[in-house]
Design a protein around this motif. Structure first.
Motif, short mmCIF file in Angstrom:
data_model
loop_
_atom_site.label_atom_id
_atom_site.label_comp_id
_atom_site.label_asym_id
_atom_site.label_seq_id
_atom_site.Cartn_x
_atom_site.Cartn_y
_atom_site.Cartn_z
N TYR A 172 0.81 -1.22 0.00
CA TYR A 172 0.00 0.00 0.00
C TYR A 172 0.84 1.27 0.00
N ILE A 175 0.16 4.83 -1.78
CA ILE A 175 0.02 6.05 -0.98
C ILE A 175 1.06 7.08 -1.42
N GLU A 186 -0.27 8.62 -4.45
CA GLU A 186 -1.39 9.51 -4.11
C GLU A 186 -0.88 10.82 -3.52
N MET A 187 0.13 10.76 -2.66
CA MET A 187 0.71 11.97 -2.07
C MET A 187 1.25 12.89 -3.15
N THR A 211 -8.47 10.16 4.87
CA THR A 211 -7.95 8.83 4.49
C THR A 211 -7.86 8.70 2.96
N SER A 212 -7.17 7.66 2.54
CA SER A 212 -6.86 7.45 1.12
C SER A 212 -8.11 7.33 0.26
N LYS A 213 -8.06 7.96 -0.90
CA LYS A 213 -9.20 7.91 -1.82
C LYS A 213 -8.86 7.25 -3.15
N LYS A 247 -5.78 4.16 5.62
CA LYS A 247 -4.48 4.84 5.55
C LYS A 247 -4.66 6.34 5.32
N PRO A 261 -2.85 9.43 3.67
CA PRO A 261 -1.73 9.78 2.79
C PRO A 261 -0.80 10.86 3.35
N GLY A 287 0.35 7.04 5.03
CA GLY A 287 -0.52 5.89 5.24
C GLY A 287 -0.63 5.55 6.71
#
Lengths: 390, 390
Positions: free
Chosen positions: A113, A117, A120-121, B244-246, B259, B261, B265
């Motif tokens: 993950y 992540i 995504e960041m 949280t993560s999308k 998590k 980001p 996470g």
């Protein structure tokens, strides 16, 4: 003010942990030498304002040795493998912004993950080649070539990065990293391998594998306290990913020239880095015995399957110490047990074995990495007794 | 395989370190309870996949207590204060991208480098109000109001963030955080206070100070191992900064819903977090005695100035344990000494005192925080002997 460690003296079988266990003499050194007195004990002799430049004790030499051990030119320590991945993604995002690459990256479908992540960041989209599904979950190197072409076709640009998880956290499958490396080299796409589960366990040479960025987890696979990771790269790539600070605030005009923004200026290090420096010779040595370790793991997997109602998922024969079993037999027991899904971890804990995910019995992940034959037998016996209870 | 800690048993006077020293019983607990055996020892009972949600031992409760202690609603632990600052900057950068704010932030001219690096990582420009220069380096709250108006005028938008370093790392000056908080509230600009040098040392309540984001360093000021920090915020702001993560990768469609980001996470925690959980009650207690500590510091500063050729920079009387002295008298000695600038740290080390920056004698930074009167006297005597040698 004090809390007790319930699992003191237990045998640990959590695949996240077995590669991170510190040799006993190093635990003792940390205590006896008073390294735990203060968080900054690595910084007593910091002259240049960045922990990776400290020479007493020589973090600088240590990082050079880490780089060489993995066939790279330059290494920096990071706040875990996730922060190493972040640094790489941040770098390729800048290249994407400049227009050199697409803002899509390719990652394997079994990625950890933290890879997703980190993407995504950094506002990077992730596209994946498919895996083969149950029960092996394999994928091919060729599917990466196809994906690269697809991104090129769809966005008019090459993907900013290809990420492959050397051994994945779900099934413990070993990826075809060398073959993918060849493809990335041919197609001129930057290539990152996440070796969180392998670096410090089995031999890796990034030059041989054509890898541009190798991300490592010291607390997962390098017998170290956490959070600590490393990023190993080539001299060429180091210029971008480890670029020092360029920005200055307007009024004071202060410069922060030794700091590396991609790793938060300085990654501190602290006790985790001290522990990793202490255990590195142990890690270098154990990597040489990987084949012996793998044999022990394979034999354990066979013995588990022999219990009945248990099947190894992922590659079989297996190529890593992370074992994921489908265990319908244990699930059946849990249905009639008053502790339901918790019965398994509780039965194991009665036998001083810790590390299967609590509450789950349909599937278990387990590792016997670093354990001796007697301990492995004890674990096998425990499962036999538990399975026989039905 | 082993290296020794030269500074075992030394008195530490480095202002980076004195607030981070662990009580002895906690050092012992870490060793005796085998917390050092494996990097992930906090994760034995992780059920939800994020360390801040672990309930055995209760990280979740600990974070709630941290939030309450600082007058906030929500707290997450981070890879140091720098990572907490990153999370805030990343959040306001997204707001800037959406067009709600300018991509310029305002930071005080004495900010720690990690503030500027976090801005650089996020592509935010930093503008500063001026300070008064030598010897006090003070600035006013009003200058922040002027700066906000200036950014508004120049960019047509409000700055994305105002950052104030509660006590700065150069002079140990206490900033007018409450007054600036009032200004930020009136002008509707998000307000972050970097309390790396104060949180865990002196009382802070973010509601009273009108602070939106408080960043903390456990290894600097909360008697903890590092790297570890905390980000404390209000419920309202937590929804964005701890979102949280999308994102989902396209083929597998995997979700990483627990998590966060902005903090990679999960921020792992490890031994540093265990140490901070153990020492928190000690920290809560010591903050109550801050006035007594400050008196000791002020008396020490006076005694140092009485030696002659030494002057305290920054606010005088001083408001923090970080003392920055201009020491032309010591510099004069160094000019004639065969060890040049290194003579000072070496003379102190002979007396088992560690912590002044090696090689520098024109200026020194020093802290006697947490030391008893006898130890402080010993340090004062050491400087007297060294100064008398000329």
């Amino acid at each position: 003010m004090e809390f007790t460690n319930k699992y003191k003296g237990y045998t640990i079988v959590n695949p996240l942990m077995t590669g991170g266990i510190l040799p006993e003499d190093i635990q003792k050194n940390l205590c006896n030498e008073e390294w735990l007195r203060v968080g900054y004990s690595l910084c007593f002799n910091c002259l240049e304002g960045r922990s990776s430049l400290v020479t007493k004790p020589s973090v600088k030499d240590h990082l050079q040795k880490i780089a060489e051990f993995f066939g790279g030119d330059v290494a920096e320590h990071t706040f875990g493998c996730r922060a190493a991945q972040f640094a790489v993604m941040h770098t390729v995002r800048e290249l994407a912004k400049e227009g050199s690459y697409s803002d899509t990256i390719i990652a394997d479908p079994n990625s950890h993950y933290t890879t997703n992540i980190a993407a995504e960041m950094n506002g990077l989209k992730v596209t994946e080649p498919p895996h083969s599904g149950y029960p092996e979950y394999n994928y091919t190197a060729e599917s990466f070539a196809d994906k690269i072409d697809e991104v090129k076709k769809d966005t008019g640009k090459l993907p900013a990065l290809v990420v492959v998880t050397h051994v994945d956290p779900y099934y413990g499958n070993l990826a075809p990293v060398k073959e993918i490396g060849k493809i990335c080299e041919e197609k001129e796409v930057p290539y990152m391998v996440n070796a969180a589960y392998t670096g410090g366990i089995l031999p890796i040479n990034i030059k041989e594998l054509k890898v541009d960025f190798l991300t490592l987890s010291a607390h997962k696979s390098m017998a170290s306290l956490g959070p600590l990771g490393y990023l190993v790269t080539t001299f060429e790539h180091s210029k971008k990913v480890f670029q020092t600070s360029k920005q200055r605030p307007d009024w004071s005009g202060r410069a922060f020239g030794k700091k590396i923004p991609n790793i938060f200026g300085c990654s501190v290090g602290g006790i985790p880095l001290i522990s990793s420096m202490l255990s590195f010779s142990h890690v270098k040595k154990r990597v040489q015995s990987w084949e012996t370790e793998l044999e022990k793991t394979r034999r354990f997997a066979d013995d588990m399957e022999d219990l009945g109602g248990i099947m190894l998922l992922g590659q079989n024969p297996h190529n890593h110490h992370l074992l994921h079993f489908e265990t319908p037999g244990l699930w059946e027991i849990s249905q009639k047990h008053k502790r339901k899904g918790f019965f398994l971890s509780e039965e194991l804990e009665k036998r001083k074995i810790n590390g299967v995910h609590k509450g789950l019995t349909k599937h278990i992940k387990i590792s016997v990495y670093g354990l001796d034959k007697e301990e492995i037998k004890r674990i096998g016996d425990a499962f036999r007794e538990i399975a026989d209870k039905k």
